[in-house]
Design an enzyme around this catalytic site. Structure first.
Site, PDB file in Angstrom:
ATOM      1  CE  LYS A 125      -2.828  -0.968   3.490  1.00  0.00           C
ATOM      2  NZ  LYS A 125      -4.025  -0.897   4.358  1.00  0.00           N
TER       3      LYS A 125
ATOM      4  CE  LYS B 223      -1.714   6.864   9.569  1.00  0.00           C
ATOM      5  NZ  LYS B 223      -0.688   7.824   9.120  1.00  0.00           N
TER       6      LYS B 223
ATOM      7  CD  GLU C 220       1.709  -1.035  12.954  1.00  0.00           C
ATOM      8  OE1 GLU C 220       1.165  -2.166  12.866  1.00  0.00           O
ATOM      9  OE2 GLU C 220       1.114   0.023  12.682  1.00  0.00           O
TER      10      GLU C 220
ATOM     11  CG  HIS D  93       0.919   4.588  12.376  1.00  0.00           C
ATOM     12  ND1 HIS D  93      -0.377   4.720  11.940  1.00  0.00           N
ATOM     13  CD2 HIS D  93       1.221   3.255  12.283  1.00  0.00           C
ATOM     14  CE1 HIS D  93      -0.844   3.538  11.587  1.00  0.00           C
ATOM     15  NE2 HIS D  93       0.097   2.629  11.785  1.00  0.00           N
TER      16      HIS D  93
END
Length: 382
Positions: A151, A160, A193, A276
């Site tokens: 992406k 966003k 993440e 983020h």
């Protein structure tokens, strides 16, 4: 310096290589090979570098390309979230035009974090309907998340990544040594993440993080001992495993969306801005509470999950993250997920289930659960 052994995690479109020697040492051919340099015939490339990275590594980058007789055109750009806009994409395409880049045989190389990789990837996807590019992520979130998928995108209005494309690089080159100069807050940003992957897919990774999180730093990641190598490799392999069958998101139930339902609304509204991973951490905390309320997650495991997030140096709550904003975020996610919530929740640590019937009252209770935990622990691991 210690580096990862060569590990190529083969993606159906391109390899992701954790390279074994300093990438900017001319003795290492990985980057040169990626741009087609053979040390005999000169090749050209557009190299787009994050301004902070250029301050740290610009001299070494330029020396590397010179050593390999590669004719590099340099574009230095900011890589912060506030500049992640369509104008930046246009600036990259303008540089491609001014250079006169050839459509298939000359490459764009992006060296920086996730924001810049998204911008440059989108520019490459749009230029003449697709120009080859190479990613060199220099942050932890870039190495385990943004550099792994296909992406690209930029922010638009209060949304966003509202504008974007799917476009795979030819290769992503990952070297942990770049992490040595990454500030602690940005290490925590990437850990969010990694924790996400542990919670929804990899219980062994979760256990490893519990044992090692206090030792994780820019230096230990760069030194890349056995534990740190396993943490990073498992996170990348888990992402690839989840993305591989569904690269273009034809299936909208995606476990990797864990922590990304409510966080986009928070990330662009927080003042001062959140990174983020920090917004993802607050989202994950709410999802832990939702899973506990539905008895998918035991109270003990919920405590372990929240403790790990906090121990990684990540927030569990934020003043902007109200029950009303949760509802706004969920409503926007429903549009993005084609009319259903498709909300991923942990079904025990290391597994995932999707739900479509979360109510406003349930969201409010989940927020209260997290606040109560944070009040008891001061937001830190017990």
């Amino acid at each position: 310096m210690t580096f990862l052994p060569l590990i190529c995690l083969i993606h159906p479109i391109r390899p992701i290589c954790l390279i074994p020697n300093p990438p900017l040492n001319p003795a290492n051919p990985a980057l040169a090979k990626a741009v087609g340099a053979d040390n005999r015939d000169g090749v050209r490339a557009l190299v787009v570098v994050d301004k902070v990275v250029d301050d740290l590594y610009g001299t070494a980058l330029r020396s590397y390309f010179t050593a390999w007789q590669a004719d590099a055109t340099w574009l230095v750009m900011p890589g912060d979230e506030e500049t992640k806009a369509l104008e930046q994409v246009v600036e990259v395409t303008r540089a491609m035009t001014e250079m006169g880049i050839l459509r298939r045989t000359e490459r764009v190389v992006v060296v920086g974090g996730g924001v810049l990789m998204d911008v440059v990837g989108m520019a490459a996807s749009l230029y003449r309907r697709g120009a080859p590019y190479v990613r060199v992520p220099t942050t932890l979130v870039g190495q385990v998340d943004a550099g792994v998928g296909v992406k690209t995108g930029v922010n638009h209005g209060t949304h966003k990544n509202r504008l974007g494309t799917y476009f795979a690089p030819e290769v992503t080159l990952i070297d942990p040594e770049f992490l040595r100069t990454v500030p602690h807050r940005h290490i925590a940003n990437g850990l969010a993440e990694i924790i996400k992957m542990a919670l929804i897919k990899d219980a062994d990774l979760f256990h490893l993080l519990e044992e090692t999180v206090a030792q994780i730093s820019s230096d230990t990641l760069a030194d890349c001992g056995a534990d740190m190598r396993e943490v990073v490799s498992r996170a990348i392999a888990g992402m690839l495993d989840e993305l591989e069958p569904n690269l273009w998101e034809s299936v909208l139930e995606r476990s990797v969306d864990y922590g990304h339902t409510f966080s986009p609304s928070l990330e662009l509204r927080a003042d001062p801005p959140l990174l983020h991973g920090e917004a993802v951490a607050v989202d994950m905390a709410v999802c832990v509470a939702l899973a506990t309320g539905r008895q998918y997650l035991s109270p003990a495991d919920a405590g372990r999950a929240l403790a790990l997030i906090a121990a990684a140096g990540l927030p569990l709550t934020h003043p902007v993250f109200t029950a009303e904003l949760l509802q706004i975020g969920l409503a926007d996610a429903v549009k993005h997920r084609d009319g259903l919530q498709r909300l991923p929740l942990t079904d025990g640590i290391g597994s995932c289930v999707f739900v479509n019937d979360v109510t406003p009252a349930e969201l409010a209770r989940a927020l209260e659960f997290v606040h109560a935990y944070a009040d008891r622990t001061d937001g830190s691991a017990p």
